[in-house]
Design an enzyme around this catalytic site. Structure first.
Site, PDB file in Angstrom:
ATOM      1  N   GLY A  15       0.819  -1.209   0.000  1.00  0.00           N
ATOM      2  CA  GLY A  15       0.000   0.000   0.000  1.00  0.00           C
ATOM      3  C   GLY A  15       0.850   1.255   0.000  1.00  0.00           C
ATOM      4  N   THR A  17       1.398   3.465  -2.378  1.00  0.00           N
ATOM      5  CA  THR A  17       1.117   4.464  -3.416  1.00  0.00           C
ATOM      6  C   THR A  17       0.447   5.725  -2.874  1.00  0.00           C
ATOM      7  OG1 THR A  17      -0.998   3.395  -3.934  1.00  0.00           O
ATOM      8  CG2 THR A  17       0.939   2.687  -5.185  1.00  0.00           C
ATOM      9  N   SER A  18       0.054   5.720  -1.605  1.00  0.00           N
ATOM     10  CA  SER A  18      -0.595   6.899  -1.032  1.00  0.00           C
ATOM     11  C   SER A  18      -0.507   6.837   0.490  1.00  0.00           C
ATOM     12  CB  SER A  18      -2.070   6.981  -1.458  1.00  0.00           C
ATOM     13  OG  SER A  18      -2.799   5.877  -0.937  1.00  0.00           O
ATOM     14  N   GLY A  21       1.619   4.691   3.685  1.00  0.00           N
ATOM     15  CA  GLY A  21       2.486   3.795   2.932  1.00  0.00           C
ATOM     16  C   GLY A  21       3.454   4.543   2.037  1.00  0.00           C
ATOM     17  N   SER A 147      -4.245  -0.548  14.116  1.00  0.00           N
ATOM     18  CA  SER A 147      -5.104   0.567  14.527  1.00  0.00           C
ATOM     19  C   SER A 147      -5.520   0.392  15.976  1.00  0.00           C
ATOM     20  CB  SER A 147      -6.358   0.626  13.637  1.00  0.00           C
ATOM     21  OG  SER A 147      -7.340   1.463  14.196  1.00  0.00           O
ATOM     22  N   TYR A 172     -14.053  -3.702  10.106  1.00  0.00           N
ATOM     23  CA  TYR A 172     -12.721  -3.098  10.054  1.00  0.00           C
ATOM     24  C   TYR A 172     -11.941  -3.408  11.333  1.00  0.00           C
ATOM     25  CZ  TYR A 172      -8.995   0.362   9.967  1.00  0.00           C
ATOM     26  OH  TYR A 172      -7.764   0.975  10.007  1.00  0.00           O
TER      27      TYR A 172
END
Length: 269
Positions: A15, A17-18, A21, A147, A172
């Site tokens: 992850g 790309t944004s 990450g 988290s 989640y």
């Protein structure tokens, strides 16, 4: 935070790309690491590496793009084989890729609830497949980006896909609890970290103001440094080691989760 040299380290960031990450990849590369940049598609990974070169001044020789859509476990397997073939000595795996569970119950083509698969099962499978590469490198470790919401969760053993009673927040949180429990798996040295509430695509789950993604990434990067001693299964809130949810440290839960995850990803440990 001190600037440490990671020029001898190879790190795979999922992850990347944004958000956290991407910032983790940037900070690792700025410290000299070779960074394997994972994106959902090859185009996404290439765009992220191009951006790191153009805006952060990273040497292109330090970067390599890898692609896998985590909603498809077959793609995870293909990527793992490529990583192991090209980088047989992997120092760190940062399991960062994540998604907010959708409003409506959604199942992947592999038959898994989508947040459980993307946030946990894909990382579980990737880690298992890369275990030989990680364990042959001195100081090899896994950093799971978890988290604080894992504390609100329970793993629904009889209905892990929550087909009978679905809520996006519960789905989640369950995925984050599973990822945190997985850090205690004895097969690889691993820790979990809550990088704080940051301005990313997941901030809607918290409904609060967030810090810059770079601030959260700094807590992840610190744990990638071999000079940072870790204890397997440890959990960090920002830069402080704290106790995770009780379930995350129970040996019985770790073994039960391993059995469930092996079944769901079709992998035999």
């Amino acid at each position: 935070m001190s600037v440490f040299d990671l020029s001898s380290r190879t790190v795979l960031v999922t992850g990347a790309t944004s958000g956290i990450g991407y910032e983790t990849a940037r900070q690792l590369a700025e410290r000299g690491a070779t960074v394997l940049v994972h994106g959902r598609t090859a185009e996404d990974a290439q765009a992220a590496t191009d951006r790191l070169i153009a805006t952060a001044g990273i040497d292109s020789a330090q970067l390599c793009g890898f692609a896998a859509d985590f909603t498809r476990l077959e793609e995870v397997e293909v990527m793992a084989r490529r990583v192991a073939g090209e980088h047989p000595h992997l120092d760190v795996l940062v399991n960062n890729a994540g998604m907010a569970a959708p409003e409506r119950h959604t199942v992947t083509a592999d038959g898994n609830e989508i947040a459980l698969q993307v946030n946990f099962l894909a990382h579980y499978l990737l880690t298992c497949l890369l275990e030989p590469s990680l364990t042959t490198a001195p100081g090899g470790r896994v950093v799971n980006v978890s988290s604080s919401l894992h504390r609100t969760a329970s793993i629904q053993w009889s209905d892990p896909h929550r087909a009978r009673r679905y809520s996006r927040l519960a789905a989640y949180a369950q995925s984050q609890l599973a990822l945190t429990v997985f850090a205690a798996d004895p097969r690889v040295a691993a820790v979990s970290v809550h990088p704080g509430i940051c301005r990313t695509d997941l901030m809607s789950l918290y409904g609060l103001k967030g810090a810059a993604a770079a601030e959260g990434a700094a807590h992840v990067v610190r744990l990638c440094d071999p000079a940072t001693e870790i204890v397997n299964g440890a959990y960090y809130d920002l830069d402080q080691r704290v106790e995770p949810a009780t379930a995350a440290t129970e040996d019985r839960t770790v073994k039960r989760l391993t059995k469930l995850a092996d079944l769901l990803v079709g992998h035999q440990a």
